[in-house]
Design an enzyme around this catalytic site. Structure first.
Site, PDB file in Angstrom:
ATOM      1  N   CYS A 116      66.664  12.559  13.776  1.00  0.00           N
ATOM      2  CA  CYS A 116      67.237  11.304  14.279  1.00  0.00           C
ATOM      3  C   CYS A 116      67.747  11.516  15.703  1.00  0.00           C
ATOM      4  O   CYS A 116      67.671  12.616  16.251  1.00  0.00           O
ATOM      5  CB  CYS A 116      68.365  10.825  13.365  1.00  0.00           C
ATOM      6  SG  CYS A 116      69.829  11.884  13.391  1.00  0.00           S
TER       7      CYS A 116
ATOM      8  N   CYS B 101      70.238  14.312  16.278  1.00  0.00           N
ATOM      9  CA  CYS B 101      69.621  15.637  16.398  1.00  0.00           C
ATOM     10  C   CYS B 101      69.152  15.872  17.834  1.00  0.00           C
ATOM     11  O   CYS B 101      69.330  16.961  18.388  1.00  0.00           O
ATOM     12  CB  CYS B 101      68.439  15.755  15.443  1.00  0.00           C
ATOM     13  SG  CYS B 101      68.843  15.586  13.705  1.00  0.00           S
TER      14      CYS B 101
ATOM     15  N   ASP C 198      45.834   1.533  51.221  1.00  0.00           N
ATOM     16  CA  ASP C 198      45.099   2.187  52.294  1.00  0.00           C
ATOM     17  C   ASP C 198      43.656   1.693  52.215  1.00  0.00           C
ATOM     18  O   ASP C 198      43.187   1.299  51.156  1.00  0.00           O
ATOM     19  CB  ASP C 198      45.164   3.704  52.102  1.00  0.00           C
ATOM     20  CG  ASP C 198      44.346   4.442  53.136  1.00  0.00           C
ATOM     21  OD1 ASP C 198      44.512   4.154  54.322  1.00  0.00           O
ATOM     22  OD2 ASP C 198      43.526   5.292  52.742  1.00  0.00           O
TER      23      ASP C 198
ATOM     24  N   ASP D 158      45.452   8.108  49.229  1.00  0.00           N
ATOM     25  CA  ASP D 158      44.714   9.266  48.723  1.00  0.00           C
ATOM     26  C   ASP D 158      45.623  10.432  48.373  1.00  0.00           C
ATOM     27  O   ASP D 158      45.156  11.492  47.989  1.00  0.00           O
ATOM     28  CB  ASP D 158      43.647   9.714  49.731  1.00  0.00           C
ATOM     29  CG  ASP D 158      44.253  10.171  51.052  1.00  0.00           C
ATOM     30  OD1 ASP D 158      45.483  10.336  51.125  1.00  0.00           O
ATOM     31  OD2 ASP D 158      43.494  10.367  52.015  1.00  0.00           O
TER      32      ASP D 158
ATOM     33  N   ASP E 187      48.335   9.785  53.284  1.00  0.00           N
ATOM     34  CA  ASP E 187      49.344   8.728  53.192  1.00  0.00           C
ATOM     35  C   ASP E 187      50.636   9.239  52.557  1.00  0.00           C
ATOM     36  O   ASP E 187      51.392   8.462  51.977  1.00  0.00           O
ATOM     37  CB  ASP E 187      48.789   7.562  52.362  1.00  0.00           C
ATOM     38  CG  ASP E 187      47.504   7.019  52.932  1.00  0.00           C
ATOM     39  OD1 ASP E 187      47.505   6.596  54.094  1.00  0.00           O
ATOM     40  OD2 ASP E 187      46.481   7.033  52.217  1.00  0.00           O
TER      41      ASP E 187
END
Length: 750
Positions: free
Chosen positions: A15, A18, A435, A641, A645
């Site tokens: 749960c 835990c 781009d 890419d 960029d």
């Protein structure tokens, strides 16, 4: 300081309490920088300093807290071992659930369907013992471990409710006079305690099966890697070389090995085809269903499937270094990450079980004092119902199951999402900056026309140096798509020695050949060198103007005194880009295009794609500023890419790299589109919105369920309606709540 990130399978968590305990234990260890523990995947992602702490130390700490950390072997081997143990435990759980359901049903029939008969209560007691102490023994063992550490979890609530019901029933059997002397008929509740065990075990089975389905994507990815490969070795016998085929484990393959790929085989390594040809299905990595033709020097990746042909691959990367392994690591880390909204849930989960235990005790005391006649019995039942019906499991599963299912669904389509935060941010994006080259366009420009000074090409060229060789040599040093296109158009030229080579971001390159400096680049580089006094000859000025007017990308070759050549390049827009832009615009997302190309070239592509917000002649720092300006009014995603960029990608709220199989881009961006297909971007946003919506639905259900169920179990409806919830029904509701949350998350896989 060196930090290592590794995911460890965790066993024993049931749960949210835990999860909080395991996470707190790991976070408190010296040398641990960051921890993220997921209940849905049973994984702990740990960033730690290996010079300060070790996996063995982490395991010891987790064991001390009552759980198990699997550290043996690699991450894949540890997960395989965890899967084996989970299957083993699932079989044991199923056997115990079947026994519990059969015996509990028999107890129900005997207890409620038959009139009293001699030794009835004794028969019920004997039947309930194996259910409570064998089938339900896991709850008592877990509760005891938690108690030793001063903690409590879901198993504590179950152990208390079952134990109280069982012991109270035994007490009523052994000492009935305690109640009959007060005019109260003693009852036994063996039906309740056995049905509680049966229903909760059944709920655990359904929950484990559903959780198993949410993590299917990572198992599918791991299954793509073949265990063995066929390697060609060269042997020399009696001075005669021969080729021998040898089957070796994939871990034994090293770069440079020649691997044989037969028809229908999964490719085991990353590399390039050295001989042969075939069509390869790359959908497992890119999501693209159309097979790709592979011939000599074509790149191939591990995990993709060969068609009907056969070929050899020269290995470049193998084992844990392949693109497939990078994707598996990314998906594993992403599925173990937490969305920002999970922080609130963790705070609630940390105090949930103690609060429920307090409410259960208040419920019992309230019944005892407010209903003196039968308050003890009814208060006991109400207390048991409160303990059973409260469900921290649904709270703990609400967010991670949706995250795992969403990230897994994206990975199967070639959309790699780095973490849960990126998934949540993607749902709120209002503007996308694209781009141009390689994103909107094919990224494979070609030289459509070139014009050189006449004396360069004439036979009476007095220069001993062929300037086309200079142009070729400079462009060979650059990996920019335009440079690659220029190089391809000059096949047959000689490679010369270039010194003092320099790449000018967003403009071009320069270098010294045989003592003279030359430049290759765009109009901006031309202006940097000559200012306003550009020495255009009539033979080149008119072609340059016509190329620009036509919307071509233009590359100029020159030195400090003269311009030698003008080249026109064209990069076609992808058909899928046009569809993707329209789909994004229909969904209310604003599209912007940035490019270092000239205005005419940018306008041509933007017009074809249907984009109205365009900025041309921009440098990398200009892209970053453009993104920053947009962020003043909206959340912005940058698509590029992943390398050129990088500044704009780092600035954006969401960075999306068009990977094209580039594992560097995978590591540097928040999202990677493996196939470089822009059509995946709308899918990403749809997936993110659906995932966030399902997380909210799950959290609403988990909180609403507990807020409504606990008061009903406590008996708030009894004064007005006479309704008091049976603990058996409470157990069924608790089991159902977790299953509902996980099942709702599984909708993301459809």
């Amino acid at each position: 300081m060196t930090t290592v990130r590794r995911s460890f399978p965790v066993q024993g968590m049931g749960c949210a309490a835990c999860v909080a305990r395991v996470q707190g234990t790991l976070q408190s260890q010296k040398g641990v920088r960051e921890v993220s523990v997921s209940l849905a995947s049973n994984l702990a992602r740990v960033d730690y300093d290996p010079s300060v702490c070790t996996p063995e130390g982490l395991r010891s700490a987790v064991r001390e807290a009552g759980y198990e950390l699997i550290i043996e072997g690699t991450e894949d081997e540890a997960e395989s071992e965890a899967d084996r143990r989970v299957r083993q435990e699932y079989g044991r759980l199923r056997r115990q659930a079947v026994v519990a359901l059969v015996i509990a049903a028999l107890i129900m029939i005997l207890g409620m369907g038959f009139k009293p008969f001699p030794y009835k209560n004794l028969v019920l007691l004997i039947l309930s013992i194996p259910v409570v102490f064998w089938c339900g023994g896991r709850f008592f063992r877990s509760a005891w471990v938690q108690l030793r550490h001063g903690a409590a979890n879901m198993d504590t609530l179950v152990a208390l409710s079952v134990g109280i019901s069982f012991l109270f029933s035994v007490f009523n059997m052994a000492f009935p006079s305690v109640w009959t002397s007060r005019g109260i008929e003693p009852h036994v509740y063996f039906e309740s305690c056995t049905m509680i065990v049966a229903f909760i075990l059944l709920g655990r089975i359904l929950e484990e099966r559903a959780k198993h389905s949410t993590t299917a994507s990572i198992r599918k990815l791991r299954a793509l890697q073949p265990a063995t490969v066929t390697v060609q070795r060269v042997e020399v016998k009696d001075g005669v070389p021969s080729v021998r085929e040898e089957s070796v484990p994939v871990s034994g393959v090293v770069p440079g090995d020649i691997v044989l790929v037969r028809p229908g085989d999964r490719i085991p390594v990353d590399g390039k085809v050295s001989s042969g040809s075939s069509y390869v299905d790359e959908s497992s990595l890119t999501g693209e269903p159309v097979p790709v033709l592979k011939t000599a020097d074509s790149p191939v990746w591990a995990g993709t499937v060969n068609g009907s042909g056969s070929f050899n691959v020269r290995t470049e990367k193998a084992g844990g270094d392949t693109l497939l392994s990078a994707i598996i690591r990314m998906v594993r880390d992403a599925q173990g990450s937490k969305a920002p909204i999970q922080n609130t849930v963790d705070k609630v989960a940390a105090v949930f079980v103690p609060v429920v235990m307090g409410l259960a005790l208040l419920t019992f005391l309230g019944w005892v004092f407010l209903a003196p006649e039968d308050g003890l019995t009814r208060g006991l039942l109400a207390m048991v119902s409160v303990l059973v019906i409260a469900c921290p499991c649904s709270l703990g599963l609400a967010t991670p199951t949706a995250i795992i299912a969403g990230i897994g669904a994206g990975a199967e389509k070639g959309i790699l999402i780095k973490d849960a935060g990126a998934l949540q941010v993607a749902s709120r994006i209002k503007a996308v900056v694209l781009d141009k080259t390689g994103t909107l366009t094919e990224g494979r420009p070609s030289v459509t026309e070139s014009v050189y000074l006449p004396e360069i090409l004439s036979e009476d060229n007095p220069s001993e140096l062929d300037l086309r060789d200079v142009l070729y040599s400079l462009e060979r040093r650059s990996d920019h798509p335009l440079a690659v296109a220029v190089t391809a158009s000059l096949r047959g030229c000689e490679q010369l020695v270039v010194s003092s080579f320099e790449a000018v971001l967003g403009k071009g390159v320069s270098g010294v050949v045989r003592g003279k400096k030359y430049y290759v680049g765009n109009y901006a580089l031309l202006r940097d060198v000559f200012g306003d006094d550009i020495p255009f000859s009539p033979a080149l000025s008119e072609p340059l103007r016509s190329f620009l007017d036509a919307g071509y990308a233009v590359t100029v070759f020159f030195d400090d005194e003269k311009i030698y050549a003008v080249l026109a390049l064209e990069d076609e827009i992808k058909e899928s880009s046009v569809r993707a832009v329209k789909e994004l615009q229909r969904s209310g997302i604003e599209i912007h295009m940035l490019t270092g190309d000239n205005a005419s070239s940018a306008a041509r592509i933007a017009s074809a794609a249907g984009i109205t917000h365009v900025r041309s002649d921009v440098l990398p720092q200009d892209k970053q500023q453009y993104v920053a300006d947009l962020q003043k009014t909206r959340r912005v995603a940058m698509v590029g890419d992943g390398i050129n960029d990088s500044a704009a990608l780092a600035k954006a709220d969401l960075s999306i790299a068009m990977g094209g199989g580039n594992d560097i881009a995978i590591d540097s961006s928040m999202v990677t589109i493996v196939s470089s297909d822009l059509a995946r971007i709308p899918e990403l946003f749809r997936l993110s919105r659906r995932t966030v919506r399902i997380i909210r639905e799950n959290l609403f259900w988990a909180f609403f369920y507990n807020i409504l169920a606990i008061p009903v179990a406590a008996g708030v409806l009894y004064p007005s309606t006479g309704f008091l919830l049976n603990p058996m029904i409470a157990a069924a509701c608790m089991a159902l709540s977790s299953v509902c949350v996980v099942s709702n998350s599984l909708r993301l896989r459809r």
